[in-house]
Design an enzyme around this catalytic site. Structure first.
Site, PDB file in Angstrom:
ATOM      1  N   TRP A 206       0.859  -1.187   0.000  1.00  0.00           N
ATOM      2  CA  TRP A 206       0.000   0.000   0.000  1.00  0.00           C
ATOM      3  C   TRP A 206       0.903   1.247   0.000  1.00  0.00           C
ATOM      4  CZ3 TRP A 206      -0.326   4.177   3.256  1.00  0.00           C
ATOM      5  CH2 TRP A 206      -1.396   5.051   3.000  1.00  0.00           C
ATOM      6  N   ASP A 369     -15.778  12.301  -2.782  1.00  0.00           N
ATOM      7  CA  ASP A 369     -15.222  11.042  -2.285  1.00  0.00           C
ATOM      8  C   ASP A 369     -15.974  10.585  -1.038  1.00  0.00           C
ATOM      9  OD1 ASP A 369     -12.945   9.090  -1.319  1.00  0.00           O
ATOM     10  OD2 ASP A 369     -12.319   9.732  -3.314  1.00  0.00           O
ATOM     11  N   ASP A 370     -15.373   9.676  -0.301  1.00  0.00           N
ATOM     12  CA  ASP A 370     -15.950   9.014   0.869  1.00  0.00           C
ATOM     13  C   ASP A 370     -16.520  10.030   1.870  1.00  0.00           C
ATOM     14  OD1 ASP A 370     -16.496   7.123   2.747  1.00  0.00           O
ATOM     15  OD2 ASP A 370     -14.455   6.368   2.917  1.00  0.00           O
ATOM     16  N   ARG A 446     -10.133  -2.040   8.660  1.00  0.00           N
ATOM     17  CA  ARG A 446     -10.694  -0.693   8.494  1.00  0.00           C
ATOM     18  C   ARG A 446     -12.173  -0.717   8.902  1.00  0.00           C
ATOM     19  NH1 ARG A 446     -11.712   3.502   3.570  1.00  0.00           N
ATOM     20  NH2 ARG A 446     -10.539   5.245   4.408  1.00  0.00           N
ATOM     21  N   LYS A 479     -16.193   6.399  -8.872  1.00  0.00           N
ATOM     22  CA  LYS A 479     -14.918   5.867  -8.401  1.00  0.00           C
ATOM     23  C   LYS A 479     -15.278   4.652  -7.545  1.00  0.00           C
ATOM     24  CE  LYS A 479     -11.019   6.986  -5.385  1.00  0.00           C
ATOM     25  NZ  LYS A 479     -10.405   8.038  -4.558  1.00  0.00           N
ATOM     26  N   TRP A 480     -14.961   3.464  -8.043  1.00  0.00           N
ATOM     27  CA  TRP A 480     -15.347   2.198  -7.388  1.00  0.00           C
ATOM     28  C   TRP A 480     -14.160   1.740  -6.555  1.00  0.00           C
ATOM     29  CZ3 TRP A 480     -19.453  -1.503  -9.225  1.00  0.00           C
ATOM     30  CH2 TRP A 480     -19.418  -2.721  -8.527  1.00  0.00           C
ATOM     31  N   ASP A 481     -14.296   1.890  -5.242  1.00  0.00           N
ATOM     32  CA  ASP A 481     -13.190   1.606  -4.324  1.00  0.00           C
ATOM     33  C   ASP A 481     -13.383   0.226  -3.692  1.00  0.00           C
ATOM     34  OD1 ASP A 481     -10.931   2.030  -2.789  1.00  0.00           O
ATOM     35  OD2 ASP A 481     -11.670   3.875  -1.835  1.00  0.00           O
ATOM     36  N   ASN A 483     -11.587  -1.552  -0.114  1.00  0.00           N
ATOM     37  CA  ASN A 483     -10.557  -1.205   0.859  1.00  0.00           C
ATOM     38  C   ASN A 483     -10.158  -2.274   1.857  1.00  0.00           C
ATOM     39  OD1 ASN A 483      -9.479   1.538   0.507  1.00  0.00           O
ATOM     40  ND2 ASN A 483     -11.654   2.067   0.460  1.00  0.00           N
ATOM     41  N   CYS A 525     -10.446   1.463  -8.102  1.00  0.00           N
ATOM     42  CA  CYS A 525      -9.566   1.851  -7.003  1.00  0.00           C
ATOM     43  C   CYS A 525      -9.650   0.746  -5.965  1.00  0.00           C
ATOM     44  CB  CYS A 525     -10.058   3.177  -6.422  1.00  0.00           C
ATOM     45  SG  CYS A 525      -9.245   3.663  -4.895  1.00  0.00           S
ATOM     46  N   ASP A 547      -2.502   5.459  -3.224  1.00  0.00           N
ATOM     47  CA  ASP A 547      -2.903   6.475  -2.247  1.00  0.00           C
ATOM     48  C   ASP A 547      -1.738   7.388  -1.894  1.00  0.00           C
ATOM     49  OD1 ASP A 547      -5.548   5.991  -1.963  1.00  0.00           O
ATOM     50  OD2 ASP A 547      -5.363   4.722  -0.189  1.00  0.00           O
TER      51      ASP A 547
HETATM   52  C1  DGJ Z   1      -9.026   4.676  -0.547  1.00  0.00           C
HETATM   53  C2  DGJ Z   1      -8.816   5.445  -1.813  1.00  0.00           C
HETATM   54  O1  DGJ Z   1      -7.657   5.016  -2.454  1.00  0.00           O
HETATM   55  C3  DGJ Z   1      -8.785   6.921  -1.495  1.00  0.00           C
HETATM   56  O2  DGJ Z   1      -8.522   7.668  -2.650  1.00  0.00           O
HETATM   57  C4  DGJ Z   1     -10.104   7.322  -0.888  1.00  0.00           C
HETATM   58  O3  DGJ Z   1     -11.103   7.164  -1.827  1.00  0.00           O
HETATM   59  C5  DGJ Z   1     -10.371   6.484   0.354  1.00  0.00           C
HETATM   60  N1  DGJ Z   1     -10.278   5.083   0.071  1.00  0.00           N
HETATM   61  C6  DGJ Z   1     -11.730   6.779   0.900  1.00  0.00           C
HETATM   62  O4  DGJ Z   1     -12.065   5.949   1.934  1.00  0.00           O
END
Ligand code: DGJ
Length: 727
Positions: A206, A369-370, A446, A479-481, A483, A525, A547
């Site tokens: 990361w 964003d988020d 997270r 933007k499809w994240d 995490n 993403c 990131d």
């Molecule tokens: C991870 C992404 O890579 C960031 O750009 C951002 O969108 C955060 N998540 C939001 O939680």
């Protein structure tokens, strides 16, 4: 005709690309014929309880003879001459030929591309050739394990306009009993014997994705893999092999178009060559193949090029533009993303303040964003509840997006559809929707759990919510994240098929969203660059690279990215200085020039940028737009230097136009070259720079340009953009 039977040779084909040939044949190993010969039309196990009988006709191997520069068609038959065999001993591996799909079975001890377990624990796969089904650009070699009813289809596809060869495998259980697959790779590729085998790939983590790695391939097996359920930050599913530099030498590349767990194993064999087997899933998984069921593997792509890693990258970019990206001819807009400006503190007013400033800079797409939904005021809650937070957006999102449109920008929205916080209405309602095993913990990362996108009901819910959001606001961009990695990845109905079906669920929803909303563009993403590959790039227009938005750290990340993926797909943002993650201070101009190497975005807190900074940013955005087609659609040459560590430069050429971005992160390095030599120009043509100075291509390529940025003494973080036009 690009896929042809080789004249004068039985059961031998050549995949002919514009510059290469890939020659293979179906061979029956006479040593494996069962004696005495009994009837050969044995029926597969049909559920009658009869004992399956061995096939008498001898086992089939599909053998690779050649992969390299394209010879005349008349010479193809000469490429199939057998290599001399070794001294026969009890340890020699008679079946250890250069196989396209080595199975776990018979006398093979190498890396299997296919491992199946039949009823009763029978594991030795024996395949027999059945037929070749021909199309002009496709070939399907059908093999069968008669005794146990497994149909194995080796699929090939070639393109008229690029040298990539696409291969995949389709497996069908034609018996009445379940079969378990322990490995189902898309195939094995053989790099012919040579003095040494250097590999190039990327590794990282990361914030440090796609860092280049080179090395001599060791004898034996080397595995590159992801066990995370995604492509992963730590590795990327491709490899280049060959003793090449940036500008010279042959390179054999293999890449897997898949966004879930994967494995790519190289085997440097005593026979003197290297076999590369690649496929989905990681070791330890096994997939049930029910009677009548079919499983198709993702495409693996092979590419042979001459001209070093640079030429290999350019060929991959061309392939991506012609056959992977959904909207390759579009120019990607300059975007603004609010994440690093606001983190979770998202409000209508705050976003509009940023939007006004972004529009003033020339931004074309504004992405929220988020933090806009549910009770998502930090990362502990709200994921899964995809409606606007009523405290933050009392008028819904409509008012914000109307404001964004009035400012002349398109609206975009961040989502993380595959995730749920335990503290969410969705989880309280559907605790069974997440990956889980009975009697096991559900570990959060997270503070979130993974929704099971293999399930039809979860897919239907996600598609419904996303379709609603995109439709209601006519969103231009998602933007499809994603995490977190998978853990306790149980699925009661499908077991380990989850690792395949989850990814397919993601693909299916993206595909359906695009079908329903043809103007929608999607960014992939996964906490930065955790989901970058040719699978997701078939349905997304760009990917979030990392990131880590520190311009200096970003340079090696972007360099590794550029080995396979084109600049138009590489999302790059200019953020604040000092960088909020690394604390490094870097001048605005350098930050811009690094981000201008791909699809430019801005992600800083514009409410804190001074008027001078905003003015400089406005000029740099305009500079970018003036050369955007050249950067996004041009031919890339990585010029000199180690990006982020020494003076370095990248060049883009499109038609008559040439753009060079040059960087020098450190002051005073007397060892560095003083001149920057360009590449790929017409030596006899004259190129004019912005000051009106003319130089021949020969001068620029062989003698070089003297750039202020590359002067060996000066301030840290100097950078410049040179624009040339052929006269
Ligand atoms: C991870 C992404 O890579 C960031 O750009 C951002 O969108 C955060 N998540 C939001 O939680």
């Amino acid at each position: 005709m690009p896929l042809i039977p080789v004249p004068g040779r039985d059961h031998t084909w050549a995949a002919l690309t514009p510059a290469t040939a890939y020659v293979f044949s179906v061979e029956t190993d006479p040593a494996t014929a069962v004696e005495p010969a009994i009837e050969t039309d044995v029926e597969p196990d049909d559920g009658t309880g009869a004992e399956p009988r061995a096939w008498t006709g001898g086992e089939t191997r599909v053998v690779q003879h050649y992969w390299g520069p394209r010879p005349p068609v008349a010479a193809l038959g000469q490429l199939t001459d057998p290599l001399p065999g070794g001294i026969p001993t009890g340890f020699l591996d008679p079946a250890d030929a250069a196989e396209l799909l080595p199975v776990d079975g018979g006398r093979r001890w190498g890396v299997p591309s296919l491992q199946a377990v039949y009823p009763g624990g029978v594991r030795s796969v024996e395949l027999h050739f059945e037929e070749a089904v021909h199309g002009e650009n496709e070939l399907d070699l059908v093999l069968r394990d008669h005794a146990y009813g497994l149909r194995v289809s080796l699929r090939f596809r070639v393109f008229d306009d690029c040298d990539v060869i696409e291969r995949w495998v389709t497996l069908t259980n034609e018996s009445a009993e379940p079969v378990r697959l322990r490995r189902a790779d898309s195939g094995s590729w053989v790099i012919p014997e040579q003095a040494g085998f250097r590999y190039t790939g990327v590794a990282g983590g990361w914030g440090s994705e796609t860092h280049l790695h080179h090395g001599e391939l060791p004898p034996g097996e080397t595995t590159f893999t992801s066990r995370t359920g995604t492509t992963s930050h730590k590795a990327n599913p491709w490899i280049m092999i060959g003793d090449a530099t940036e500008t010279s030498g042959r390179v054999w590349s293999v890449a897997l178009a898949w966004s879930g767990s994967w494995r790519l194993t190289t085997q440097r064999r005593p026979e003197g060559d290297v076999a590369v087997s690649a496929g989905f899933g990681h070791e330890g998984l096994s997939w049930p193949l029910a009677p009548g069921a079919t499983l198709s593997t993702p495409p693996a792509l092979g590419l042979h090029t001459d001209g070093g890693h640079g030429a290999a990258s350019r060929a991959w970019h061309e392939h991506a533009r012609r056959h992977v990206l959904p909207t390759p001819d579009e120019e990607r807009p300059v975007l603004y993303n609010s994440w690093e400006a606001t983190w979770f503190d998202v409000t209508e007013q705050g976003q509009l303040d940023l939007a006004r400033r972004a529009a003033g800079l020339g931004v074309e797409l504004f992405v929220v964003d988020d933090g806009w939904f549910g009770r998502r005021t930090d990362d502990t809650r709200g994921l899964g509840d995809w409606w606007p937070n009523p405290d933050r957006f009392p008028r819904g999102l409509g008012a914000l997006f109307a404001g964004v449109r009035e400012l002349g920008m398109l609206p975009g929205l961040w989502v993380e559809p595959e995730m749920v916080n335990p503290d969410s209405d969705l989880y309280r309602e559907h605790p069974d929707w997440v990956l889980h095993y009975p009697g096991r913990r559900r570990d959060t990362m997270r503070n979130q759990l993974v929704l099971n996108f293999a399930r039809d009901d979860v897919r239907a819910w996600a598609l419904g919510r996303l379709d609603g959001l995109v439709g209601e606001h006519d969103l231009a961009y998602l933007k499809w994240d994603m995490n977190r990695s998978f853990s306790q990845a149980g699925w009661a109905e499908g077991g380990d098929l989850l690792w395949i079906e989850h990814t397919r669920g993601v693909y299916a929803i993206m595909d359906e969203l695009r079908r329903r909303h043809p103007r929608l563009r999607i960014e992939s993403c996964s906490g930065g660059g955790g989901r970058i590959d040719f699978g997701v790039l078939r349905r997304t227009d760009q990917v979030w690279t990392s990131d880590n938005t520190d311009a200096r750290d970003r340079q090696p990340i972007q360099q590794g990215f550029s080995y396979l993926y084109p600049a138009s797909a590489m999302s790059c943002w200019v953020t604040d200085s000092p960088n909020p993650i690394t604390g490094r201070a870097v001048p605005l101009r350098y930050r811009f020039h690094v981000a201008m190497a791909g699809t430019l975005g801005i992600g800083g807190d514009l409410t804190r940028w001074s008027d001078e900074e905003l003015e400089e940013a406005r000029r740099l955005v305009a500079d970018y737009k003036a050369v955007r087609p050249v950067i996004q659609h041009g031919v890339l040459h990585r010029l000199d230097g180690t990006p982020g560590s020494t003076a370095s430069a990248v060049q883009y050429t499109l038609g008559d136009r040439v753009v060079v971005l040059a960087y020098n992160p450190y002051t005073l390095d007397p060892r560095q070259p003083r001149r920057l030599r360009l590449a790929g120009l017409d030596p006899d043509a004259v190129y004019r720079d912005a000051q009106g100075v003319d130089r021949h291509g020969a001068t620029l390529m062989h003698h070089g340009l003297i750039l202020p940025t590359w002067r060996y003494a000066g301030a840290d973080y100097r950078s410049e953009m040179v624009v040339l036009r052929r006269t």
